[in-house]
Design an enzyme around this catalytic site. Structure first.
Site, PDB file in Angstrom:
ATOM      1  N   ASN A 210     -47.923 -49.711 -32.419  1.00 39.82           N
ATOM      2  CA  ASN A 210     -47.240 -50.913 -31.658  1.00 39.82           C
ATOM      3  C   ASN A 210     -46.844 -50.392 -30.138  1.00 39.82           C
ATOM      4  O   ASN A 210     -46.180 -49.239 -30.120  1.00 39.82           O
ATOM      5  CB  ASN A 210     -46.244 -51.251 -32.464  1.00 39.82           C
ATOM      6  CG  ASN A 210     -45.288 -52.547 -32.068  1.00 39.82           C
ATOM      7  OD1 ASN A 210     -46.361 -53.555 -31.994  1.00 39.82           O
ATOM      8  ND2 ASN A 210     -44.150 -52.372 -31.846  1.00 39.82           N
TER       9      ASN A 210
ATOM     10  N   GLU B 280     -43.705 -58.738 -30.792  1.00 36.45           N
ATOM     11  CA  GLU B 280     -42.646 -58.926 -30.165  1.00 36.45           C
ATOM     12  C   GLU B 280     -42.459 -59.856 -29.037  1.00 36.45           C
ATOM     13  O   GLU B 280     -41.793 -59.802 -27.897  1.00 36.45           O
ATOM     14  CB  GLU B 280     -41.938 -57.631 -29.727  1.00 36.45           C
ATOM     15  CG  GLU B 280     -41.972 -56.497 -30.830  1.00 36.45           C
ATOM     16  CD  GLU B 280     -41.478 -55.240 -30.328  1.00 36.45           C
ATOM     17  OE1 GLU B 280     -40.894 -55.141 -29.231  1.00 36.45           O
ATOM     18  OE2 GLU B 280     -41.762 -54.342 -31.086  1.00 36.45           O
TER      19      GLU B 280
HETATM   20  O1  G3I Z   1     -25.145 -52.928 -35.596  1.00 31.01           O
HETATM   21  C1  G3I Z   1     -24.354 -52.059 -34.694  1.00 31.01           C
HETATM   22  C2  G3I Z   1     -22.926 -52.568 -34.386  1.00 31.01           C
HETATM   23  O2  G3I Z   1     -22.220 -52.458 -35.808  1.00 31.01           O
HETATM   24  C3  G3I Z   1     -22.327 -51.933 -33.438  1.00 31.01           C
HETATM   25  O3  G3I Z   1     -20.934 -52.201 -33.398  1.00 31.01           O
HETATM   26  C4  G3I Z   1     -22.975 -52.004 -32.199  1.00 31.01           C
HETATM   27  C5  G3I Z   1     -22.208 -51.325 -30.948  1.00 31.01           C
HETATM   28  O4  G3I Z   1     -22.716 -49.943 -30.936  1.00 31.01           O
HETATM   29  O5  G3I Z   1     -24.300 -51.540 -32.117  1.00 31.01           O
HETATM   30  C6  G3I Z   1     -25.051 -52.319 -33.189  1.00 31.01           C
HETATM   31  O6  G3I Z   1     -26.485 -51.823 -33.340  1.00 31.01           O
HETATM   32  C7  G3I Z   1     -26.961 -52.037 -32.098  1.00 31.01           C
HETATM   33  C8  G3I Z   1     -28.140 -53.108 -32.673  1.00 31.01           C
HETATM   34  O7  G3I Z   1     -29.127 -53.235 -31.472  1.00 31.01           O
HETATM   35  C9  G3I Z   1     -27.687 -54.274 -33.107  1.00 31.01           C
HETATM   36  O8  G3I Z   1     -27.067 -55.088 -31.993  1.00 31.01           O
HETATM   37  C10 G3I Z   1     -27.606 -50.831 -31.586  1.00 31.01           C
HETATM   38  O9  G3I Z   1     -26.510 -50.183 -31.101  1.00 31.01           O
HETATM   39  C11 G3I Z   1     -28.835 -51.257 -30.429  1.00 31.01           C
HETATM   40  O10 G3I Z   1     -29.159 -50.016 -30.131  1.00 31.01           O
HETATM   41  C12 G3I Z   1     -29.853 -51.941 -30.945  1.00 31.01           C
HETATM   42  O11 G3I Z   1     -30.569 -52.520 -30.084  1.00 31.01           O
HETATM   43  C13 G3I Z   1     -31.927 -52.700 -30.549  1.00 31.01           C
HETATM   44  C14 G3I Z   1     -33.012 -51.902 -29.701  1.00 31.01           C
HETATM   45  O12 G3I Z   1     -34.257 -52.205 -30.127  1.00 31.01           O
HETATM   46  C15 G3I Z   1     -32.712 -50.362 -30.110  1.00 31.01           C
HETATM   47  O13 G3I Z   1     -33.134 -50.286 -31.358  1.00 31.01           O
HETATM   48  C16 G3I Z   1     -32.284 -54.241 -29.964  1.00 31.01           C
HETATM   49  O14 G3I Z   1     -31.172 -54.947 -30.613  1.00 31.01           O
HETATM   50  C17 G3I Z   1     -33.415 -54.696 -30.195  1.00 31.01           C
HETATM   51  O15 G3I Z   1     -33.745 -56.096 -29.714  1.00 31.01           O
HETATM   52  C18 G3I Z   1     -34.539 -53.755 -29.401  1.00 31.01           C
HETATM   53  O16 G3I Z   1     -35.854 -53.947 -29.812  1.00 31.01           O
HETATM   54  C19 G3I Z   1     -37.047 -53.061 -29.330  1.00 31.01           C
HETATM   55  C20 G3I Z   1     -37.974 -53.023 -30.409  1.00 31.01           C
HETATM   56  O17 G3I Z   1     -37.630 -52.284 -31.356  1.00 31.01           O
HETATM   57  C21 G3I Z   1     -39.066 -52.073 -29.950  1.00 31.01           C
HETATM   58  N1  G3I Z   1     -39.638 -52.675 -28.618  1.00 31.01           N
HETATM   59  C22 G3I Z   1     -38.587 -53.057 -27.551  1.00 31.01           C
HETATM   60  C23 G3I Z   1     -37.504 -54.059 -28.064  1.00 31.01           C
HETATM   61  C24 G3I Z   1     -36.610 -54.309 -27.075  1.00 31.01           C
HETATM   62  O18 G3I Z   1     -35.782 -53.170 -26.711  1.00 31.01           O
END
Ligand code: G3I
Length: 358
Positions: A199, A269
């Protein structure tokens, strides 16, 4: 390859793919469609899923496939080194199975979405132990439940060069480029029936960097296939930029090459980064739909994707709002439903693809 399965506007009738005559005219209701419907889905953020019944209703109404957005990543599964926390993933998966929806697993190996202890790994031995354990444990846990995995995510360098095709990551640093083969081999051993996908992003535009990224994807697939390591498909993340053109010809040649290599193609996505578009919502929504129509027309003209998944479902919650903040401060409008869950022209296109013929 689809031949006569495409339908277009009445004005066609030439049997041609007619992409250029489809996209600009009335992209909202008339796009080139596969003869059979394409499964449509969305990534689900557990926080929204738990709090908003309207999201759950919309997922049931508009989606065939659900993807836990973050709950199958290391960050969610492995708060600490020893335990595996499946609670978030299990909630979304149980909901999907209860309602007969399909599932995608995202993602076994990525450089982001890692907990602090994993980011702090310093030795090859530790990296190998945790890498192998993770894939074997997680894929085995969901054997027969999750039918397809994004085995590796975003492994191509943002701007690949001949000497540096792969993105820097703790896995590349500690395990070398062979980590990609290892990931696919371990996933296949853990669940021989699972479909295994590579991906990545930025595969849709007409610039030299994107063309090289496509070539690197092809090279990895060829390496795995030459070694008899199972790989079944490619995920086009398709985070489309409103200000960038879709490379219809380049994308179609890429997909044709993938099909020749027996790869499936999934749009994994889909959303539109609209920060450079005018403020007016209707103007933005029409521009977003036109871009998505051009992109879907290009893909559907040469293949029937294994699925079309948007990265979220409603403008109420999108990574784009935080990552690509608009200079005017207005909220982004990247997804098929607006923040009040009203369908936008973008959603019309997806439901048309879902139903098959327009
Ligand atoms: O759930 C925790 C929460 O308990 C906490 O209070 C908060 C603050 O630290 O963090 C929350 O988790 C976050 C999660 O999103 C849910 O909001 C993570 O820190 C944060 O890193 C996470 O970001 C995600 C990111 O990937 C990294 O994993 C985004 O939602 C998500 O949309 C994004 O998706 C990525 C795909 O996996 C890969 N392609 C790109 C895409 C966009 O970046």
């Amino acid at each position: 390859m689809l031949g006569t399965g495409l339908v277009g506007m009445a004005m066609l009738g030439t049997g041609s793919l007619g992409i250029d005559t489809l996209a600009p005219a009335l992209p909202l209701t008339q796009s080139a469609l596969a003869a059979t419907g394409v499964p449509v889905g969305a990534a689900v953020m557990i926080e929204d899923f738990r709090l908003d019944p309207r999201l759950r209703e919309a997922l049931l109404r508009y989606c065939d496939v659900l993807v836990p957005m973050n709950d199958l990543k290391w960050e969610a599964l492995r708060h600490d080194r020893d335990g595996f926390d499946y609670s978030g993933a299990d909630e979304v998966i149980a909901f999907a199975r209860r309602h007969g929806k399909g599932l995608r697993g995202h993602t076994l190996v990525w450089n982001d979405g890692l907990p602090a202890w994993a980011r702090a790994i310093v030795s090859r031995a530790e990296a190998e132990r945790e890498f192998n354990r993770h894939i074997e444990t997680v894929v085995s846990r969901f054997k027969g439940i999750i039918p397809v995995w994004d085995v590796v995510n975003e492994v191509i360098a943002h701007e690949p060069t001949p000497g540096r095709p792969l993105r820097d990551s703790i896995w590349l640093r500690h395990l070398g480029p062979g980590y990609i083969e290892t990931a696919f081999r371990l996933a296949a051993a853990a669940d021989p029936k699972a479909r295994l996908v590579i991906n990545d992003y930025d595969l849709e535009n007409p610039d030299a960097r994107t063309a090289q990224r496509r070539r690197e994807i092809i090279a990895i697939i060829r390496q795995l296939k030459d070694k008899g390591i199972p790989i079944h498909g490619v995920g086009l993340q398709a985070h489309l930029y409103a200000e960038r053109a879709v490379d219809v010809d380049g994308l179609q040649r890429f997909i044709a090459e993938l099909l020749r290599m027996d790869m499936t193609v999934t749009i994994t996505e889909l959303d539109v980064i609209d920060w450079r578009l005018p403020a007016d919502p209707a103007t933005r929504d029409a521009a977003v739909a036109k871009l998505v129509s051009t992109f879907l027309n290009a893909v559907l003209a040469v293949c029937s994707p294994a699925g079309i998944v948007t990265w979220g479902l409603t403008d109420k919650s999108s990574w784009i709002s935080e990552t690509f903040k608009r200079p005017d401060g207005l909220p982004a409008r990247p997804l098929p439903l607006d923040a009040a869950y009203r369908p936008k022209p973008f959603m019309n296109l997806l439901q048309n693809a879902r139903r098959g013929r327009a």
